[in-house]
Write an enzyme that holds these catalytic residues in place. Structure first.
Site, PDB file in Angstrom:
ATOM      1  N   HIS A 200       0.598   4.299  -2.669  1.00  0.00           N
ATOM      2  CA  HIS A 200       0.367   5.689  -2.275  1.00  0.00           C
ATOM      3  C   HIS A 200       1.509   6.586  -2.726  1.00  0.00           C
ATOM      4  O   HIS A 200       1.298   7.767  -3.014  1.00  0.00           O
ATOM      5  CB  HIS A 200       0.184   5.783  -0.760  1.00  0.00           C
ATOM      6  CG  HIS A 200      -1.180   5.368  -0.296  1.00  0.00           C
ATOM      7  ND1 HIS A 200      -1.894   6.055   0.665  1.00  0.00           N
ATOM      8  CD2 HIS A 200      -1.967   4.328  -0.670  1.00  0.00           C
ATOM      9  CE1 HIS A 200      -3.060   5.462   0.859  1.00  0.00           C
ATOM     10  NE2 HIS A 200      -3.123   4.405   0.077  1.00  0.00           N
TER      11      HIS A 200
ATOM     12  N   HIS B 174      -6.108  -5.850  -2.039  1.00  0.00           N
ATOM     13  CA  HIS B 174      -7.008  -5.764  -0.887  1.00  0.00           C
ATOM     14  C   HIS B 174      -7.367  -7.140  -0.343  1.00  0.00           C
ATOM     15  O   HIS B 174      -8.197  -7.244   0.556  1.00  0.00           O
ATOM     16  CB  HIS B 174      -8.275  -5.001  -1.262  1.00  0.00           C
ATOM     17  CG  HIS B 174      -8.079  -3.523  -1.371  1.00  0.00           C
ATOM     18  ND1 HIS B 174      -9.094  -2.636  -1.662  1.00  0.00           N
ATOM     19  CD2 HIS B 174      -6.965  -2.751  -1.213  1.00  0.00           C
ATOM     20  CE1 HIS B 174      -8.620  -1.401  -1.691  1.00  0.00           C
ATOM     21  NE2 HIS B 174      -7.328  -1.446  -1.425  1.00  0.00           N
TER      22      HIS B 174
ATOM     23  N   ASN C 260      -3.186   8.852   4.733  1.00  0.00           N
ATOM     24  CA  ASN C 260      -1.945   8.144   5.035  1.00  0.00           C
ATOM     25  C   ASN C 260      -1.666   7.981   6.524  1.00  0.00           C
ATOM     26  O   ASN C 260      -0.968   7.049   6.931  1.00  0.00           O
ATOM     27  CB  ASN C 260      -0.754   8.887   4.399  1.00  0.00           C
ATOM     28  CG  ASN C 260      -0.816   8.901   2.890  1.00  0.00           C
ATOM     29  OD1 ASN C 260      -1.355   7.985   2.269  1.00  0.00           O
ATOM     30  ND2 ASN C 260      -0.269   9.950   2.284  1.00  0.00           N
TER      31      ASN C 260
ATOM     32  N   ASP D  95     -10.080  -8.826   3.576  1.00  0.00           N
ATOM     33  CA  ASP D  95     -10.602 -10.038   2.940  1.00  0.00           C
ATOM     34  C   ASP D  95     -10.934 -11.042   4.040  1.00  0.00           C
ATOM     35  O   ASP D  95     -10.027 -11.564   4.695  1.00  0.00           O
ATOM     36  CB  ASP D  95      -9.551 -10.612   1.988  1.00  0.00           C
ATOM     37  CG  ASP D  95     -10.014 -11.865   1.260  1.00  0.00           C
ATOM     38  OD1 ASP D  95     -11.041 -12.443   1.645  1.00  0.00           O
ATOM     39  OD2 ASP D  95      -9.332 -12.270   0.296  1.00  0.00           O
TER      40      ASP D  95
ATOM     41  N   ARG E 182       0.831  -1.203   0.000  1.00  0.00           N
ATOM     42  CA  ARG E 182       0.000   0.000   0.000  1.00  0.00           C
ATOM     43  C   ARG E 182       0.866   1.254   0.000  1.00  0.00           C
ATOM     44  O   ARG E 182       0.543   2.254  -0.661  1.00  0.00           O
ATOM     45  CB  ARG E 182      -0.917  -0.020   1.221  1.00  0.00           C
ATOM     46  CG  ARG E 182      -1.917   1.115   1.259  1.00  0.00           C
ATOM     47  CD  ARG E 182      -2.802   1.031   2.494  1.00  0.00           C
ATOM     48  NE  ARG E 182      -3.703   2.167   2.587  1.00  0.00           N
ATOM     49  CZ  ARG E 182      -4.140   2.689   3.718  1.00  0.00           C
ATOM     50  NH1 ARG E 182      -3.757   2.161   4.871  1.00  0.00           N
ATOM     51  NH2 ARG E 182      -4.962   3.713   3.724  1.00  0.00           N
TER      52      ARG E 182
END
Length: 309
Positions: free
Chosen positions: A55, A183, A84, A228, A51
């Site tokens: 970003h 994800h 963030n 998940d 991630r």
């Protein structure tokens, strides 16, 4: 091992596989060992590093700008933006890998490359997805709080808005859906999806009930839940089957299965063999990792990832 084409911005020196073969041959091994040690203690760090790379690349390109700290009295940096902070993780892992590399190869390996290597290594550890990373990125010296809002997709965008957002970065709708498979690992705060828990007909009823049991009704604490519910610590394409069953956590997850513009990609990824989706994911990560990179004499090689030289 997955082999993928190298993508680079027109007019700039290209990223290259084996960029540090002569100048710092142990660079990737140092990053890999550092990441493996961190993920062994906390699997969530692997999700955090992937991630963090995303970003970084979506704001000013993959230049390590997300790693820069705000300076006292100066404008706020990207990492202080609510998108963030406090959610992003992995900063300490990147800093630790950088310090170890600096002892061996000072002023040679960029923080932007270390972050790209770390995201790849996290994919390998958590999903057995291994792909070669072209390198040669340079570090930027600007980090803008306001540019986060302008560039990062909100967790409440529609599929069409996501397609537009990713298209501005040179990524297709298929690549956007493929990258969303990240994800399948990591966690999200209740505040990022709580508006779905009581009135969203696309959310599976039993899944919604389990989420309501965790997330407070009226503010207060802001717990996290697994992105998940099926395989929370394994990077795989089970994520897409969960979307088809109405168990996408964020609006930006579930909309992929509901929208005619993206439903077909979700179906293909859900039906794919794991290795086929892994190959797609590796190619998409390399392409994302080449967004608006600084190369050649552009930018700098930071001595510390959180501060410009």
């Amino acid at each position: 091992m997955l082999f993928v084409p190298v993508v680079h911005a027109a007019g700039s020196p290209p990223l290259r596989f084996g960029f540090y073969t002569r100048s710092c041959p142990g660079a990737e091994s140092i990053v890999r060992r550092t990441v493996r040690r961190a993920v062994s203690h906390n699997p969530g760090i692997g999700a955090g590093l992937i991630r963090l790379h995303f970003h970084d690349c979506f704001v000013r390109g993959c230049d390590g700008s997300v790693l820069l700290k705000s300076l006292p009295g100066g404008p706020k940096a990207e990492r202080d933006h609510p998108a963030n902070n406090p959610g992003l993780r992995g900063f300490n892992v990147i800093s630790k890998a950088k310090r170890r590399i600096e002892r061996t190869c000072p002023n040679t390996v960029s923080c932007a490359d270390i972050l790209a290597f770390a995201a790849r290594d996290s994919s390998q550890i958590l999903g057995r997805i291994n792909y070669p990373i072209p390198a040669g990125r340079r570090d930027g010296n600007v980090s803008s709080f306001n540019e986060v809002t302008q560039n990062l997709p909100s967790p409440r965008l529609s599929a069409d808005q996501l397609i537009q957002n990713f298209a501005r970065k040179g990524l297709s709708a298929d690549e956007m859906v493929t990258l969303s498979g990240a994800h399948s690992i990591g966690r999200a705060r209740c505040s990022s999806f709580s508006d779905r828990l009581y009135n969203d007909p696309t959310l599976d009823r039993n899944y919604a009930a389990s989420l309501r049991a965790t997330c407070p009704v009226n503010g207060g604490s802001d717990p996290t839940v697994a992105m998940d519910p099926a395989t929370p610590n394994r990077l795989d394409n089970r994520y897409y089957a969960e979307l088809r069953a109405g168990r996408g956590l964020l609006t930006t997850d579930q909309t992929l299965a509901e929208s005619p513009a993206t439903r077909g990609y979700v179906d293909v990824n859900a039906r794919s063999y794991g290795v086929a989706w892994a190959a797609k994911f590796g190619r998409a990560m390399v392409k994302m990792g080449s967004i608006d990179v600084l190369t050649g004499n552009q930018g700098e090689i930071r001595r510390s990832c959180s501060l410009v030289n």
